[in-house]
Design an enzyme around this catalytic site. Sequence first.
Site, PDB file in Angstrom:
ATOM      1  CD  GLU A  32     -42.134  10.764 -32.991  1.00 21.62           C
ATOM      2  OE1 GLU A  32     -41.106  11.249 -33.486  1.00 21.62           O
ATOM      3  OE2 GLU A  32     -43.132  10.436 -33.683  1.00 21.62           O
ATOM      4  CD  GLU A  81     -46.675  12.958 -33.509  1.00 24.43           C
ATOM      5  OE1 GLU A  81     -46.051  12.865 -34.587  1.00 24.43           O
ATOM      6  OE2 GLU A  81     -46.196  13.461 -32.475  1.00 24.43           O
TER       7      GLU A  81
HETATM    8  O1  AHR Z   1     -45.933  15.559 -36.804  1.00 28.29           O
HETATM    9  C1  AHR Z   1     -44.637  15.902 -37.151  1.00 28.29           C
HETATM   10  C2  AHR Z   1     -43.610  15.190 -36.272  1.00 28.29           C
HETATM   11  O2  AHR Z   1     -43.666  13.829 -36.482  1.00 28.29           O
HETATM   12  C3  AHR Z   1     -43.793  15.329 -34.785  1.00 28.29           C
HETATM   13  O3  AHR Z   1     -43.266  16.504 -34.278  1.00 28.29           O
HETATM   14  C4  AHR Z   1     -43.052  14.161 -34.252  1.00 28.29           C
HETATM   15  O4  AHR Z   1     -43.546  13.707 -33.014  1.00 28.29           O
HETATM   16  C5  AHR Z   1     -43.163  13.141 -35.364  1.00 28.29           C
HETATM   17  O5  AHR Z   1     -41.942  12.594 -35.687  1.00 28.29           O
END
Ligand code: AHR
Length: 510
Positions: free
Chosen positions: A191, A314
Site C-alpha cells: 500500500e 488483501e
Molecule cells: O489488513 C489490514 C490492513 O489493511 C493492512 O495492514 C493494510 O495493508 C490494509 O490497509
Amino acid sequence: MLASVGVHTAEDSAAAPAVNRLVIRADQGKTTISRNIYGHFSEHLGRCVYEGYWVGEDSPIPNVRGIRQDVVAALKRSKTPVLRWPGGCFADEYHWKDGIGPREKRPAMVNTHWGGVVENNHFGTHEFMDLCEQIGCDAYISGNVGSGSVQEMMEWVEYLTSDASSPMANLRRQNGREKPWKVRYFGVGNESWGCGGNMTPEYYADQFRRYNTFVKNYGDSRLYRIACGASDFNYNWTEVLMARVGRRMDGLSVHYYTIPTGNWGRKGSATDFGEDLYHATLRRALEMETVVTKHGAIMDQHDPQKRIGMIVDEWGVWTDVEPGTNPGFLYQQNSLRDALVAAVTLNIFNQHADRVKMANIAQTINVLQAMILTDKEKMLLTPTYHVFEMYAVHHDATLLPTELQSADYSYGQDKIPAVTVSTSKDKSGRIHATFCNLNPNAVAEVNCALQGAQAGKISGRVLTAPTIQAHNTFESPQTVQPASFSDFKVQAGGFSVTLPAKSLVALEIE
Ligand code: AHR
C-alpha cells in the site's frame, strides 16, 4: 441473466421459484486455477501472530518450537498454499534484523499501526519460515520500502536465500539455519499509496525499479517479484505501474475489502445485521468482478500474453470490531454471510484464473475475515475456513468454461444474481462445481448441461445454517459446518441440483 424473479421484498423472493441454467464445457478447459488463489495473509496485528500462531516454547498449549499445533493442523487440512507476512501496514515499519538471534536479546518496538502495543520481535524470520515449513506452504514475504532501505531489503533476501559464504548467509548460519530457505514470493512494499509511504504511482514505480535491482536471485533461487498495486478502483495506479515497471515485475497486487455499509467510519456489525446489510454486503463483494475485470483489461493492454500475475493480496469482509475488544486489533466474528462472501469471491477468482495468480484473504487468525479464532487454548474454525476447505478441490485444477443464467435476488431497489458458480476438472478427471445460492428466502434449482462429458456418479457437500447471522462460538463451535448433500439428479445431458437458500454447495461429478 434471466428476468428478475424476486422483486422487492423477502416474501416475494421466497414465493418465486428460481430458474437457473448452467452449461459446463467439460472438454474446453485450458487455464490452470493456481492453488495460490487460496492463499492467506497474516500480519503482526492484534492476536493474529501472537496467540494465533505463536504461543512460545514454554506454553501449556501444545506447540512445536513455539508454534501452536492445532492451528498448524487446521491450515494443513485446508491445504493452505501460501502465506503472506509480516504485513500489511506493519511490513513498512518492520526491520527484519530486530527479529533474528536469541529471542531475549531482540529489541522491542511499538506497533504504531495496530493498537500501539509493544512488539517483542519473538516471532521473526526463522519462526515464520518454520511456520511455513510446518504448514507445508510457500512463503510470501513483504519487504519494507516505506521506512526501510535498499540495503536492508537486499540483505534480507541474501539472509533468506543465499547459500554462499557471505555476510548475511553466515549470519543466518550463526542463528542456527545452515541451508537457505525456499522463498518464492517477494513483495516490494505494501500500500505504497497509503500507509506504505503515501507515494504517487510515478514515484513508487521508480522506487520499485530501484529496490528490485538489488533484490537478487542467489543460486537457483528465482524470486517472483510482486509490485505494490492499486486500491479498489484506482485504475490509474495500475496503468502507471504497467507502463513504467512492466517486465521488471512478475506480479502486481490489488487490494479490495468488502465493507458491509460502505462506510469506513461505521462498517457494520459482524453478526448483528438484517437482510438489508446481508444483501448490501454480497453486492459489494460481487464488485470484485469489476475490480478484477477492469484492472485486468489495463494489464491486458500492456501484457497481452498475461505473463504478469494479478495478485489480490488483501481481500475480505471488514466489519466493526467485536464489542469490548481493542479497536486496533480488528477482531471480528465470522458468519454464514462471510462464508458466502468468500465463496462468491473465490468463484470470481477461479473464473479469472488466466490473470489472477494469487489471492490472500485478510487475515488468517483472529483478525478481519479469519479462518480461525482462538481463545487461549481453545480454537474454532469459522464458516470461512470451511469454504476454503471445500474449495480446495479447485487447487491446480483446469478451469472449465461455463455459461450461467441466474435469477436475481432482489432487495429494495438492488438486485444481484442469486446463483454464482465455478467449475474445474482435477488431474484424475473428476469435475468439481462450487455453487452459491445467495437468496436467503428461496431454494435455487439449477439445470446443468454437461458438454463433452457424462455425469455418472455425483456426490456433494453443503454449507448453510438456519440464519444468515449464524456463526461458531467457543461454546458452540459447530453451528456452521459442512454436511453431506444429495439434492441433485443425473438427467439426460447433465444434471440438476437444488441449492438450499443461503448456501454453498460443492459437487463432485465422476
Ligand atoms: O489488513 C489490514 C490492513 O489493511 C493492512 O495492514 C493494510 O495493508 C490494509 O490497509
